[in-house]
Design a protein around this motif. Sequence first.
Motif, PDB file in Angstrom:
ATOM      1  N   ALA A  52       0.860  -1.190   0.000  1.00 56.85           N
ATOM      2  CA  ALA A  52       0.000   0.000   0.000  1.00 56.85           C
ATOM      3  C   ALA A  52       0.894   1.237   0.000  1.00 56.85           C
ATOM      4  CB  ALA A  52      -0.911   0.004   1.223  1.00 56.85           C
ATOM      5  N   LEU A  53       0.287   2.350  -0.297  1.00 57.57           N
ATOM      6  CA  LEU A  53       1.012   3.614  -0.333  1.00 57.57           C
ATOM      7  C   LEU A  53       1.494   4.020   1.056  1.00 57.57           C
ATOM      8  CD1 LEU A  53      -1.382   5.598  -2.698  1.00 57.57           C
ATOM      9  CD2 LEU A  53       0.803   4.550  -3.288  1.00 57.57           C
ATOM     10  N   THR A  54       2.501   4.850   1.072  1.00 57.90           N
ATOM     11  CA  THR A  54       2.988   5.413   2.322  1.00 57.90           C
ATOM     12  C   THR A  54       1.847   6.153   3.016  1.00 57.90           C
ATOM     13  OG1 THR A  54       5.199   5.675   1.395  1.00 57.90           O
ATOM     14  CG2 THR A  54       4.657   7.034   3.322  1.00 57.90           C
ATOM     15  N   GLY A  55       1.722   5.921   4.309  1.00 57.99           N
ATOM     16  CA  GLY A  55       0.692   6.599   5.084  1.00 57.99           C
ATOM     17  C   GLY A  55      -0.622   5.844   5.160  1.00 57.99           C
TER      18      GLY A  55
END
Length: 73
Positions: A52-55
Motif C-alpha cells: 500500500a502507499l505510504t501513510g
Amino acid sequence: MAVREQFYFEPEKLEEAFDFIVWQFFDLDKLHNDQKEALREFFSGQDLYFSALTGFGKYLIFQSIAIDTSLAV
C-alpha cells in the motif's frame, strides 16, 4: 510453528479483537477494509503480502498481529 498455526480465532471474535485493538492501542475508530481483510487472511492461515502507499497504515496490520496473538494467550 507459525503464529497462525498456534492460534485460532472465530471470525466474529476476530472482528471484535480488531475493533478493540484499534480503539485501545492505536486510538482510532476503525481499520480500513483492506487492513481487516489482510488480518483475516493471515489468521485464516493464508500467506500474506500487503502493499500500500505510504501513510496507509501498514504498521497497524503488523502490530495488530502481535497484539492479537498476545491477547489470545
